[in-house]
Design an enzyme around this catalytic site. Sequence first.
Site, PDB file in Angstrom:
ATOM      1  N   GLU A   1      -3.543   5.318 -10.157  1.00 17.64           N
ATOM      2  CA  GLU A   1      -2.248   5.404 -10.929  1.00 17.64           C
ATOM      3  C   GLU A   1      -2.265   6.453 -12.079  1.00 17.64           C
ATOM      4  OE1 GLU A   1      -0.612   1.583  -9.070  1.00 17.64           O
ATOM      5  OE2 GLU A   1       0.122   3.462 -10.310  1.00 17.64           O
TER       6      GLU A   1
ATOM      7  N   ARG B   1       1.034   9.210 -11.549  1.00 18.94           N
ATOM      8  CA  ARG B   1       2.060   9.151 -12.498  1.00 18.94           C
ATOM      9  C   ARG B   1       1.797  10.256 -13.397  1.00 18.94           C
ATOM     10  NH1 ARG B   1       3.661   2.860 -13.214  1.00 18.94           N
ATOM     11  NH2 ARG B   1       2.382   1.887 -11.405  1.00 18.94           N
TER      12      ARG B   1
ATOM     13  N   ASP C   1      -0.927   2.697   2.610  1.00 18.82           N
ATOM     14  CA  ASP C   1       0.170   3.490   2.799  1.00 18.82           C
ATOM     15  C   ASP C   1       0.065   4.815   2.505  1.00 18.82           C
ATOM     16  OD1 ASP C   1      -0.506   2.749   0.099  1.00 18.82           O
ATOM     17  OD2 ASP C   1       1.526   1.692  -0.288  1.00 18.82           O
TER      18      ASP C   1
ATOM     19  N   GLU D   1      10.760   1.868  -2.244  1.00 24.00           N
ATOM     20  CA  GLU D   1      10.573   2.402  -0.944  1.00 24.00           C
ATOM     21  C   GLU D   1      11.618   2.404   0.182  1.00 24.00           C
ATOM     22  OE1 GLU D   1       7.100   1.634  -3.131  1.00 24.00           O
ATOM     23  OE2 GLU D   1       8.517   0.241  -2.649  1.00 24.00           O
TER      24      GLU D   1
END
Length: 643
Positions: A265, A269, A398, A532
């Site tokens: 993360e 980010r 993913d 998404e």
Amino acid sequence: MVFRKLPGVSASGMGLRLSQKFVFLLFLSGLVTLCFGALFFLPDSVRLKRIFLSKTEIQPVTVGSGSENDVREHLKRPSDQDQQRGMTPAKGETGSKPKSLNRKPSVSHEAIEERLAGGKAQEDLTLSGFKTESASEKATSTDHGASSDTFSFKKFQRCLLKPALGRDNGKPADPRTNERREKVKEMMKFAWDNYKQYAWGKNELRPLTKNGHIGNMFGGLRGASIIDSLDTLYIMGLMEEYNDAKEWVQTSLDLNSNGEASLFEVNIRYVGGLLAAYYLTGDELFKYKAMELGEKLLPAFNTPTGIPRGVINLGSGTSWSWGWASAGSSILAEFGTLHLEFVHLTELSNNPIYKEKVMNIRKLLNKIEKPHGLYPNFLSPVSGNWVQHHVSIGGLGDSFYEYLIKSYLMSDKTDEDAKNMYYSALEAIEANLVQKSPGGLTYLAEWRGGILDHKMGHLACFSGGMIGIGADDGAPEKRQHYLDLAAEITHTCHESYTRSNTKLGPEAFRFDSGAEATATRLSDRYYILRPEVIESYMYMWRLTHDPKYREWGWEAVEALEQHCRVESGFSGIRDVYTMTVSYDNMQQSFFLSETLKYLYLLFSDDDLLSLEDWVFNTEAHPLPIIRKSCLQDEATQDNTASA
């Protein structure tokens, strides 16, 4: 107190025995004090504390419940930081939660053994082996214009095929499309203004209670919504808001935190957001902040295999695996979602270590056997072996696949290794996971040791766009096949939206027991402002210019406005199948970074952040294609001119 005299024992004998006991107890207490003093005060004792302290002391370092199935599947997101992006929110803000998600279990025995197996790699808590001064120190101590090694922003700009913001900031000629684009811009300003009013400097806004949320996913870092919004504000032309965000980064972004952070993360980010802001604006502030933070992530790679662990203390450099991850394993979508950012860190810093770290991950993955050509979600950072044979293109897997094709594209199509890995993986995915429902919907099932689970998560809906952008570079005879597959998957994900009462999609939907593209479990019915599906609309629009993708995007805008917009921001909802809305009270930072950005790009001309020049990281932060030959030519021309 009166002692009763024992038969056969004299008073003097009793006195001698008591004094012996006193001396023994005094010695024992001194020994215990010495041991615990060493435990707490000797250098580098953090790891020892984790092992010997009580479970309540250990608890804060892990997130989620003790089993993979109790945790919602992947870290791509919600950042209510007791939940990862792929976890069910743990705060009670969304509907049904998995069991025990608020419990933070103690470190398992296996995890402790794994940590010990790391040996010196675990105890080396400094970066002294590969740095001599921090990036922020370099920012003030180096004459950046004088060194030929220094990244030149002007050279980079000259190597772009098109201006980053297009000819007219991407403004479409069609008035109706432009009106829709302006509506998305208004949504962004509304979300931002409320964040600024009620949660400034916190990580995210709680719009119903009108306060900020910090969470524990960023290791004490603050301002996630600010960093995630920098590029969105800039490309939308919201310059007053962008300047406020920039000023906060300059004056208030403190990277000297000392908390447990998600490597994944923080990278996507913070590092991604700062890199994108630099490449769009040329402001050195963002460059040096990104480099400084990148240095703090490097100790996570100090494992026997070089596969990083998922959690890192940004202050001490200690790293460990998530408490819920099987047998102390690392997660495919975490260690596989570093390549884009780390390659750019090497470009900017001229320090090869970042690229070396991620290339080492790729080398290991190429060496080990893949079941049926598939990449399972759990890998041991100690042994380098797969821990479970669970394969998912949604949560836990993913963005690993996304970063393979994007690494190839970002390298100006020179990274043949990434290309080969991607198309080999895609071939295995088609052979084992791509399914067709009785109703004709194409979907990606999950694979558990050879048994298919006919479920597709919202997170997996990015794959329509991914397969689309990779269609041109596979086997020429498969180009149309890949475009068709991308369109079919995107259609299925759109169906998951249209089959709900709110016209927003659930967290996961199934294709069994007569159900198609609908959530059959209460725990899957929520929507947390995820991007998404809209992401795939944007890519498919740019690849095909089929107007249905813009219409589908506008349907999503109307649904967001009707069901997620509240008085002071936007909130996720607990059940997409009921019109009686129950809010989760969280405006996710990725809503600002991804959902609204992709909508804005969907209604803009293609030259706004052209796909010929930019790739988007998994948080939708645009990173430029690295044209080595162009940059070298520019450097040669500059040297010739100066001579």
